[in-house]
Write an enzyme that holds these catalytic residues in place. Structure first.
Site, short mmCIF file in Angstrom:
data_model
loop_
_atom_site.label_atom_id
_atom_site.label_comp_id
_atom_site.label_asym_id
_atom_site.label_seq_id
_atom_site.Cartn_x
_atom_site.Cartn_y
_atom_site.Cartn_z
N ASN A 7 0.88 -1.17 0.00
CA ASN A 7 0.00 0.00 0.00
C ASN A 7 0.92 1.22 0.00
O ASN A 7 1.51 1.56 1.03
CB ASN A 7 -0.89 -0.02 1.25
CG ASN A 7 -1.92 1.08 1.23
OD1 ASN A 7 -1.89 1.96 0.36
ND2 ASN A 7 -2.83 1.05 2.18
N GLU A 379 -7.44 -6.23 4.39
CA GLU A 379 -7.29 -5.85 2.98
C GLU A 379 -5.99 -6.38 2.40
O GLU A 379 -5.92 -6.75 1.23
CB GLU A 379 -7.34 -4.31 2.87
CG GLU A 379 -8.74 -3.77 3.12
CD GLU A 379 -8.76 -2.31 3.56
OE1 GLU A 379 -8.36 -2.04 4.72
OE2 GLU A 379 -9.16 -1.47 2.77
#
Ligand code: AMP
Length: 393
Positions: A7, A379
Protein backbone atom coordinates in the site's frame (compact mmCIF):
# COMPACT_ATOMS: atom_id res chain seq x y z
CA UNK A 1 4.37 -19.33 -2.30
CA UNK A 2 5.30 -15.92 -0.89
CA UNK A 3 3.44 -12.77 -1.85
CA UNK A 4 4.06 -9.15 -0.84
CA UNK A 5 1.05 -6.82 -0.42
CA UNK A 6 1.86 -3.15 -0.93
CA UNK A 7 0.00 0.00 0.00
CA UNK A 8 2.01 2.96 -1.28
CA UNK A 9 1.27 6.55 -0.27
CA UNK A 10 2.95 9.70 -1.59
CA UNK A 11 5.65 9.51 1.11
CA UNK A 12 5.10 6.05 2.57
CA UNK A 13 5.13 2.39 1.66
CA UNK A 14 3.38 -0.22 3.81
CA UNK A 15 4.04 -3.90 3.19
CA UNK A 16 3.00 -7.36 4.38
CA UNK A 17 4.81 -10.50 3.29
CA UNK A 18 2.52 -13.54 3.30
CA UNK A 19 3.26 -17.22 3.17
CA UNK A 20 0.22 -18.25 1.15
CA UNK A 21 0.44 -21.90 2.22
CA UNK A 22 -1.47 -20.95 5.35
CA UNK A 23 -1.97 -17.21 4.64
CA UNK A 24 0.14 -16.14 7.58
CA UNK A 25 2.10 -12.88 7.73
CA UNK A 26 5.84 -13.58 7.81
CA UNK A 27 6.83 -9.91 8.07
CA UNK A 28 5.20 -6.52 7.80
CA UNK A 29 6.28 -2.93 8.08
CA UNK A 30 6.24 0.66 7.01
CA UNK A 31 8.64 3.01 5.23
CA UNK A 32 7.82 6.60 6.14
CA UNK A 33 8.76 10.13 5.13
CA UNK A 34 10.09 9.02 1.72
CA UNK A 35 11.63 12.09 0.06
CA UNK A 36 11.33 14.06 3.32
CA UNK A 37 13.88 14.66 6.07
CA UNK A 38 13.71 12.13 8.90
CA UNK A 39 12.78 9.13 6.72
CA UNK A 40 12.72 5.81 8.50
CA UNK A 41 11.42 2.28 8.37
CA UNK A 42 9.97 -0.30 10.74
CA UNK A 43 9.94 -4.03 10.02
CA UNK A 44 8.14 -6.53 12.25
CA UNK A 45 8.86 -10.26 12.10
CA UNK A 46 9.03 -13.17 14.52
CA UNK A 47 7.74 -10.98 17.35
CA UNK A 48 10.65 -8.55 16.83
CA UNK A 49 10.48 -4.96 15.64
CA UNK A 50 13.33 -3.18 13.88
CA UNK A 51 13.26 0.58 13.40
CA UNK A 52 15.91 2.66 11.64
CA UNK A 53 16.27 6.21 10.44
CA UNK A 54 17.73 6.11 6.96
CA UNK A 55 17.75 8.35 3.88
CA UNK A 56 14.93 7.37 1.51
CA UNK A 57 14.93 9.77 -1.43
CA UNK A 58 12.49 7.78 -3.55
CA UNK A 59 10.16 4.77 -3.40
CA UNK A 60 12.86 2.82 -5.29
CA UNK A 61 15.19 3.39 -2.30
CA UNK A 62 12.49 2.06 0.03
CA UNK A 63 11.94 -1.06 -2.12
CA UNK A 64 15.70 -1.71 -2.38
CA UNK A 65 16.11 -1.47 1.38
CA UNK A 66 13.02 -3.59 2.03
CA UNK A 67 14.30 -6.41 -0.20
CA UNK A 68 17.84 -6.18 1.26
CA UNK A 69 16.42 -6.39 4.78
CA UNK A 70 14.18 -9.37 3.95
CA UNK A 71 17.27 -11.34 2.94
CA UNK A 72 19.74 -9.83 5.50
CA UNK A 73 17.37 -10.68 8.35
CA UNK A 74 16.87 -14.20 6.90
CA UNK A 75 13.15 -13.58 6.55
CA UNK A 76 13.56 -15.10 3.09
CA UNK A 77 16.68 -16.83 1.80
CA UNK A 78 16.63 -15.23 -1.64
CA UNK A 79 14.51 -12.83 -3.70
CA UNK A 80 13.53 -15.80 -5.89
CA UNK A 81 11.18 -16.79 -3.07
CA UNK A 82 8.93 -13.81 -3.88
CA UNK A 83 6.33 -15.11 -6.31
CA UNK A 84 4.29 -11.95 -6.76
CA UNK A 85 3.62 -8.43 -5.54
CA UNK A 86 0.07 -7.07 -5.12
CA UNK A 87 -0.56 -3.33 -5.08
CA UNK A 88 -3.50 -1.44 -3.67
CA UNK A 89 -4.94 1.12 -6.10
CA UNK A 90 -7.56 3.51 -4.75
CA UNK A 91 -9.42 4.37 -7.97
CA UNK A 92 -9.94 2.08 -10.96
CA UNK A 93 -12.97 3.94 -12.39
CA UNK A 94 -15.11 1.81 -14.68
CA UNK A 95 -11.97 0.65 -16.51
CA UNK A 96 -11.21 -2.03 -13.92
CA UNK A 97 -13.99 -4.39 -12.79
CA UNK A 98 -11.54 -6.68 -10.99
CA UNK A 99 -7.87 -7.08 -10.09
CA UNK A 100 -5.44 -7.37 -13.01
CA UNK A 101 -1.85 -8.37 -13.76
CA UNK A 102 0.15 -5.17 -14.25
CA UNK A 103 1.27 -4.66 -17.85
CA UNK A 104 2.42 -1.58 -19.76
CA UNK A 105 -1.16 -1.24 -21.01
CA UNK A 106 -2.50 -1.25 -17.42
CA UNK A 107 0.05 1.42 -16.48
CA UNK A 108 -1.15 3.56 -19.41
CA UNK A 109 -4.77 3.23 -18.26
CA UNK A 110 -3.75 4.12 -14.70
CA UNK A 111 -1.97 7.20 -16.04
CA UNK A 112 -5.18 8.18 -17.87
CA UNK A 113 -7.35 8.01 -14.74
CA UNK A 114 -4.97 9.27 -12.08
CA UNK A 115 -6.71 12.65 -11.96
CA UNK A 116 -9.76 10.93 -10.41
CA UNK A 117 -7.81 10.27 -7.19
CA UNK A 118 -5.00 12.81 -7.33
CA UNK A 119 -3.95 12.26 -3.71
CA UNK A 120 -3.81 8.47 -3.97
CA UNK A 121 -3.45 6.95 -7.44
CA UNK A 122 -0.16 8.65 -8.42
CA UNK A 123 1.29 7.47 -5.09
CA UNK A 124 -0.01 3.92 -5.63
CA UNK A 125 1.63 3.99 -9.08
CA UNK A 126 4.97 5.04 -7.55
CA UNK A 127 4.89 1.78 -5.58
CA UNK A 128 4.29 -0.30 -8.72
CA UNK A 129 6.95 1.53 -10.69
CA UNK A 130 9.52 1.05 -7.91
CA UNK A 131 8.87 -2.72 -7.67
CA UNK A 132 8.88 -3.13 -11.46
CA UNK A 133 12.30 -1.48 -11.53
CA UNK A 134 13.78 -3.57 -8.73
CA UNK A 135 12.02 -6.91 -9.44
CA UNK A 136 11.42 -6.77 -13.21
CA UNK A 137 10.68 -10.50 -13.54
CA UNK A 138 8.22 -10.85 -10.68
CA UNK A 139 4.51 -10.59 -11.62
CA UNK A 140 2.69 -7.59 -10.18
CA UNK A 141 -1.05 -7.34 -9.60
CA UNK A 142 -3.16 -4.19 -9.16
CA UNK A 143 -6.10 -4.49 -6.75
CA UNK A 144 -8.67 -1.69 -6.89
CA UNK A 145 -10.68 -0.24 -3.97
CA UNK A 146 -13.45 0.57 -6.45
CA UNK A 147 -13.67 -2.77 -8.32
CA UNK A 148 -16.09 -4.49 -5.92
CA UNK A 149 -18.58 -1.65 -6.43
CA UNK A 150 -18.62 -1.98 -10.23
CA UNK A 151 -21.71 -4.22 -9.97
CA UNK A 152 -23.91 -1.27 -8.88
CA UNK A 153 -26.63 -0.58 -11.42
CA UNK A 154 -27.08 2.69 -13.27
CA UNK A 155 -29.93 3.91 -11.04
CA UNK A 156 -27.56 3.56 -8.11
CA UNK A 157 -24.31 4.93 -9.48
CA UNK A 158 -25.69 7.89 -11.45
CA UNK A 159 -26.24 11.18 -9.67
CA UNK A 160 -29.37 13.19 -10.49
CA UNK A 161 -27.29 15.84 -12.30
CA UNK A 162 -26.94 16.76 -16.00
CA UNK A 163 -26.31 13.48 -17.85
CA UNK A 164 -23.44 15.05 -19.78
CA UNK A 165 -21.42 15.31 -16.53
CA UNK A 166 -21.39 11.52 -16.47
CA UNK A 167 -20.80 11.07 -20.22
CA UNK A 168 -18.21 13.80 -20.61
CA UNK A 169 -16.43 13.83 -17.26
CA UNK A 170 -17.17 10.46 -15.60
CA UNK A 171 -19.16 12.03 -12.73
CA UNK A 172 -20.83 9.08 -10.92
CA UNK A 173 -20.60 7.03 -7.74
CA UNK A 174 -17.49 4.80 -7.64
CA UNK A 175 -17.33 3.91 -3.93
CA UNK A 176 -14.24 2.89 -1.96
CA UNK A 177 -13.06 0.32 0.65
CA UNK A 178 -14.15 -2.33 -1.89
CA UNK A 179 -11.29 -4.67 -0.98
CA UNK A 180 -12.39 -4.61 2.66
CA UNK A 181 -16.09 -5.14 1.84
CA UNK A 182 -15.12 -8.01 -0.48
CA UNK A 183 -13.04 -9.62 2.30
CA UNK A 184 -16.02 -9.31 4.65
CA UNK A 185 -18.32 -10.83 2.01
CA UNK A 186 -16.00 -13.82 1.52
CA UNK A 187 -15.69 -14.32 5.27
CA UNK A 188 -19.48 -14.23 5.75
CA UNK A 189 -19.82 -16.73 2.88
CA UNK A 190 -17.50 -19.09 4.77
CA UNK A 191 -19.28 -18.55 8.11
CA UNK A 192 -22.77 -19.15 6.66
CA UNK A 193 -21.63 -21.88 4.26
CA UNK A 194 -23.79 -20.49 1.46
CA UNK A 195 -23.64 -17.97 -1.38
CA UNK A 196 -27.09 -16.40 -1.05
CA UNK A 197 -27.46 -13.79 1.71
CA UNK A 198 -28.26 -10.13 2.24
CA UNK A 199 -25.36 -8.41 3.97
CA UNK A 200 -24.82 -4.87 5.26
CA UNK A 201 -21.08 -4.40 5.73
CA UNK A 202 -20.10 -1.47 7.98
CA UNK A 203 -16.44 -0.51 7.54
CA UNK A 204 -16.07 2.16 10.20
CA UNK A 205 -12.55 3.35 10.87
CA UNK A 206 -11.01 6.76 10.43
CA UNK A 207 -12.59 6.63 6.97
CA UNK A 208 -15.88 4.79 6.79
CA UNK A 209 -18.34 3.29 4.36
CA UNK A 210 -21.37 1.05 4.44
CA UNK A 211 -22.10 -1.39 1.62
CA UNK A 212 -25.22 -3.35 0.71
CA UNK A 213 -24.38 -6.79 -0.69
CA UNK A 214 -26.78 -9.31 -2.19
CA UNK A 215 -25.59 -12.86 -2.96
CA UNK A 216 -21.97 -11.77 -2.85
CA UNK A 217 -22.41 -8.75 -5.12
CA UNK A 218 -22.37 -5.05 -4.19
CA UNK A 219 -25.68 -3.29 -4.89
CA UNK A 220 -24.94 0.05 -3.23
CA UNK A 221 -22.28 1.75 -1.13
CA UNK A 222 -22.16 4.98 0.85
CA UNK A 223 -19.02 6.56 -0.63
CA UNK A 224 -19.45 8.34 -3.92
CA UNK A 225 -17.46 10.06 -6.64
CA UNK A 226 -14.78 10.34 -3.95
CA UNK A 227 -14.36 8.94 -0.41
CA UNK A 228 -15.77 12.21 1.00
CA UNK A 229 -19.38 11.08 0.59
CA UNK A 230 -21.58 8.92 2.83
CA UNK A 231 -21.40 8.53 6.60
CA UNK A 232 -19.68 10.96 8.95
CA UNK A 233 -16.02 9.97 9.50
CA UNK A 234 -13.02 10.86 11.68
CA UNK A 235 -12.22 14.06 9.80
CA UNK A 236 -14.55 13.84 6.75
CA UNK A 237 -18.04 15.29 6.69
CA UNK A 238 -19.76 12.62 4.61
CA UNK A 239 -22.91 13.79 2.78
CA UNK A 240 -23.74 17.50 3.00
CA UNK A 241 -25.70 19.98 0.92
CA UNK A 242 -23.22 21.16 -1.78
CA UNK A 243 -24.56 24.73 -1.51
CA UNK A 244 -22.58 25.01 1.73
CA UNK A 245 -19.39 25.11 -0.34
CA UNK A 246 -19.82 28.43 -2.25
CA UNK A 247 -21.41 29.96 0.88
CA UNK A 248 -18.34 29.20 3.03
CA UNK A 249 -16.00 30.17 0.17
CA UNK A 250 -17.51 33.64 0.22
CA UNK A 251 -17.64 33.93 4.02
CA UNK A 252 -14.04 32.81 4.56
CA UNK A 253 -12.47 34.09 1.31
CA UNK A 254 -11.42 30.56 0.36
CA UNK A 255 -11.35 28.77 -2.98
CA UNK A 256 -13.24 25.53 -3.67
CA UNK A 257 -10.32 23.21 -2.99
CA UNK A 258 -9.65 24.91 0.37
CA UNK A 259 -13.25 24.30 1.45
CA UNK A 260 -13.08 20.70 0.18
CA UNK A 261 -9.93 20.39 2.27
CA UNK A 262 -11.95 21.55 5.32
CA UNK A 263 -14.57 18.90 4.52
CA UNK A 264 -11.89 16.21 4.18
CA UNK A 265 -9.56 17.10 7.02
CA UNK A 266 -11.35 19.35 9.52
CA UNK A 267 -14.88 17.97 9.61
CA UNK A 268 -16.49 14.77 10.86
CA UNK A 269 -15.86 13.86 14.51
CA UNK A 270 -12.93 16.27 14.59
CA UNK A 271 -14.87 19.22 13.22
CA UNK A 272 -18.02 18.73 15.27
CA UNK A 273 -16.28 17.96 18.56
CA UNK A 274 -13.49 20.54 18.13
CA UNK A 275 -11.55 17.97 20.10
CA UNK A 276 -10.43 14.82 18.26
CA UNK A 277 -11.03 12.58 15.24
CA UNK A 278 -10.40 9.49 17.35
CA UNK A 279 -13.47 7.73 18.71
CA UNK A 280 -11.56 6.70 21.87
CA UNK A 281 -11.03 10.37 22.77
CA UNK A 282 -14.64 11.22 21.95
CA UNK A 283 -16.01 8.43 24.15
CA UNK A 284 -13.72 9.52 27.00
CA UNK A 285 -14.93 13.12 26.69
CA UNK A 286 -18.56 11.99 26.54
CA UNK A 287 -18.04 10.31 29.92
CA UNK A 288 -17.09 13.80 31.16
CA UNK A 289 -20.25 15.28 29.59
CA UNK A 290 -18.37 17.28 26.92
CA UNK A 291 -21.40 18.66 25.04
CA UNK A 292 -19.80 18.94 21.57
CA UNK A 293 -18.39 15.43 21.83
CA UNK A 294 -21.79 14.09 22.88
CA UNK A 295 -23.49 15.65 19.85
CA UNK A 296 -20.69 14.54 17.50
CA UNK A 297 -21.01 10.95 18.70
CA UNK A 298 -24.80 10.99 18.34
CA UNK A 299 -24.54 12.37 14.83
CA UNK A 300 -21.91 9.74 13.94
CA UNK A 301 -24.15 6.90 15.12
CA UNK A 302 -27.22 8.43 13.49
CA UNK A 303 -25.55 8.60 10.07
CA UNK A 304 -24.55 4.94 10.26
CA UNK A 305 -28.04 3.89 11.34
CA UNK A 306 -29.56 5.94 8.49
CA UNK A 307 -27.49 4.06 5.92
CA UNK A 308 -28.17 0.65 7.48
CA UNK A 309 -31.91 1.41 7.41
CA UNK A 310 -31.70 2.55 3.79
CA UNK A 311 -29.88 -0.62 2.74
CA UNK A 312 -32.22 -2.82 4.77
CA UNK A 313 -35.05 -1.54 2.59
CA UNK A 314 -32.99 -1.76 -0.61
CA UNK A 315 -32.06 -5.40 0.08
CA UNK A 316 -35.63 -6.26 1.11
CA UNK A 317 -34.38 -7.15 4.61
CA UNK A 318 -30.99 -8.29 5.86
CA UNK A 319 -29.49 -11.57 7.04
CA UNK A 320 -26.22 -10.23 8.40
CA UNK A 321 -24.77 -6.93 9.60
CA UNK A 322 -20.98 -6.81 10.01
CA UNK A 323 -18.90 -4.28 11.94
CA UNK A 324 -15.30 -3.91 10.83
CA UNK A 325 -12.27 -1.50 10.84
CA UNK A 326 -10.97 0.54 13.80
CA UNK A 327 -14.26 1.70 15.33
CA UNK A 328 -16.33 -1.26 14.11
CA UNK A 329 -13.93 -3.84 15.51
CA UNK A 330 -13.10 -2.08 18.75
CA UNK A 331 -15.68 0.39 19.97
CA UNK A 332 -18.04 -1.45 22.31
CA UNK A 333 -20.26 1.60 23.03
CA UNK A 334 -20.61 2.68 19.39
CA UNK A 335 -21.66 -0.83 18.30
CA UNK A 336 -24.12 -0.97 21.19
CA UNK A 337 -25.67 2.40 20.32
CA UNK A 338 -26.04 1.50 16.63
CA UNK A 339 -27.68 -1.84 17.46
CA UNK A 340 -30.00 -0.23 20.03
CA UNK A 341 -31.29 2.07 17.32
CA UNK A 342 -31.90 -0.95 15.06
CA UNK A 343 -34.10 -2.65 17.68
CA UNK A 344 -37.18 -1.65 15.66
CA UNK A 345 -35.90 -3.99 12.90
CA UNK A 346 -35.67 -6.81 15.45
CA UNK A 347 -31.90 -6.52 16.01
CA UNK A 348 -30.80 -7.74 19.45
CA UNK A 349 -27.24 -8.06 20.69
CA UNK A 350 -25.78 -9.81 23.72
CA UNK A 351 -24.00 -7.08 25.72
CA UNK A 352 -21.40 -9.54 27.05
CA UNK A 353 -20.53 -10.80 23.57
CA UNK A 354 -20.38 -7.18 22.40
CA UNK A 355 -17.44 -6.66 24.79
CA UNK A 356 -15.33 -8.70 22.39
CA UNK A 357 -12.75 -6.84 20.29
CA UNK A 358 -10.69 -7.70 17.23
CA UNK A 359 -11.90 -11.29 16.75
CA UNK A 360 -14.63 -12.84 14.60
CA UNK A 361 -17.60 -12.87 16.98
CA UNK A 362 -21.34 -13.19 16.55
CA UNK A 363 -22.68 -10.59 18.96
CA UNK A 364 -26.41 -10.95 18.20
CA UNK A 365 -28.71 -13.11 20.31
CA UNK A 366 -30.36 -16.24 18.92
CA UNK A 367 -33.72 -14.45 18.63
CA UNK A 368 -32.28 -11.43 16.78
CA UNK A 369 -33.92 -10.95 13.36
CA UNK A 370 -30.51 -10.18 11.82
CA UNK A 371 -27.20 -11.86 12.73
CA UNK A 372 -24.66 -9.25 13.81
CA UNK A 373 -20.93 -10.00 13.61
CA UNK A 374 -17.63 -8.34 14.39
CA UNK A 375 -15.19 -9.38 11.66
CA UNK A 376 -11.67 -7.87 11.59
CA UNK A 377 -10.97 -6.80 8.03
CA UNK A 378 -7.79 -7.80 6.19
CA UNK A 379 -7.29 -5.85 2.98
CA UNK A 380 -3.64 -6.92 2.76
CA UNK A 381 -4.62 -10.59 2.72
CA UNK A 382 -7.27 -9.93 0.08
CA UNK A 383 -4.60 -8.24 -2.11
CA UNK A 384 -2.28 -11.23 -1.58
CA UNK A 385 -5.08 -13.71 -2.44
CA UNK A 386 -5.91 -11.86 -5.67
CA UNK A 387 -2.21 -11.76 -6.57
CA UNK A 388 -1.80 -15.49 -6.01
CA UNK A 389 -4.98 -16.25 -7.93
CA UNK A 390 -3.99 -14.14 -10.95
CA UNK A 391 -0.40 -15.34 -11.20
CA UNK A 392 -1.63 -18.95 -11.11
CA UNK A 393 -4.14 -18.22 -13.84
P1 AMP B 1 -8.80 2.54 10.97
O1 AMP B 1 -8.89 3.70 10.04
O2 AMP B 1 -9.60 1.36 10.57
O3 AMP B 1 -7.37 2.20 11.33
O4 AMP B 1 -9.48 3.04 12.33
C1 AMP B 1 -8.85 4.01 13.13
C2 AMP B 1 -9.85 4.54 14.11
O5 AMP B 1 -10.40 3.46 14.89
C3 AMP B 1 -9.25 5.46 15.17
O6 AMP B 1 -9.15 6.76 14.71
C4 AMP B 1 -10.24 5.34 16.29
O7 AMP B 1 -11.26 6.29 16.10
C5 AMP B 1 -10.84 3.96 16.12
N1 AMP B 1 -10.45 3.05 17.19
C6 AMP B 1 -9.37 2.25 17.28
N2 AMP B 1 -9.37 1.57 18.44
C7 AMP B 1 -10.49 1.93 19.12
C8 AMP B 1 -11.08 1.58 20.36
N3 AMP B 1 -10.51 0.72 21.18
N4 AMP B 1 -12.25 2.19 20.70
C9 AMP B 1 -12.82 3.08 19.88
N5 AMP B 1 -12.33 3.44 18.69
C10 AMP B 1 -11.17 2.88 18.32
Amino acid sequence: MKIISINAGSSSLKFSLFDMKDEHVIASGLFERIGIEGSNYTIKFNGEKITQEIELSTHVDAVNILLDKLTDLNIISSLDEIDGVGHRIVQGKDLFQESVIVTDEVMEKLEEIKGFAPLHNPANMLGIEAFRKVLPNVPMVAVFDTAFHQTMDKTTYLYPVPYSWYEDYGVRKYGAHGTSHRYITETVKKILGREAFRLISCHIGNGGSITAIKDGVCVDTSMGFTPLAGIMMGTRSGDIDPSVIPYVMEKEGKNASEVIDDLNKRSGLFGMSEYSSDMRDIVEQCDMQNEKCLVARQKYVRRIVDYIAQYYVLLGGADVIVFTAGVGENSVPVRREICEKLACLGVKIDLDLNNQRGEITKISTEDSSIAVYIIPTDEELMIARDTLHLIHR
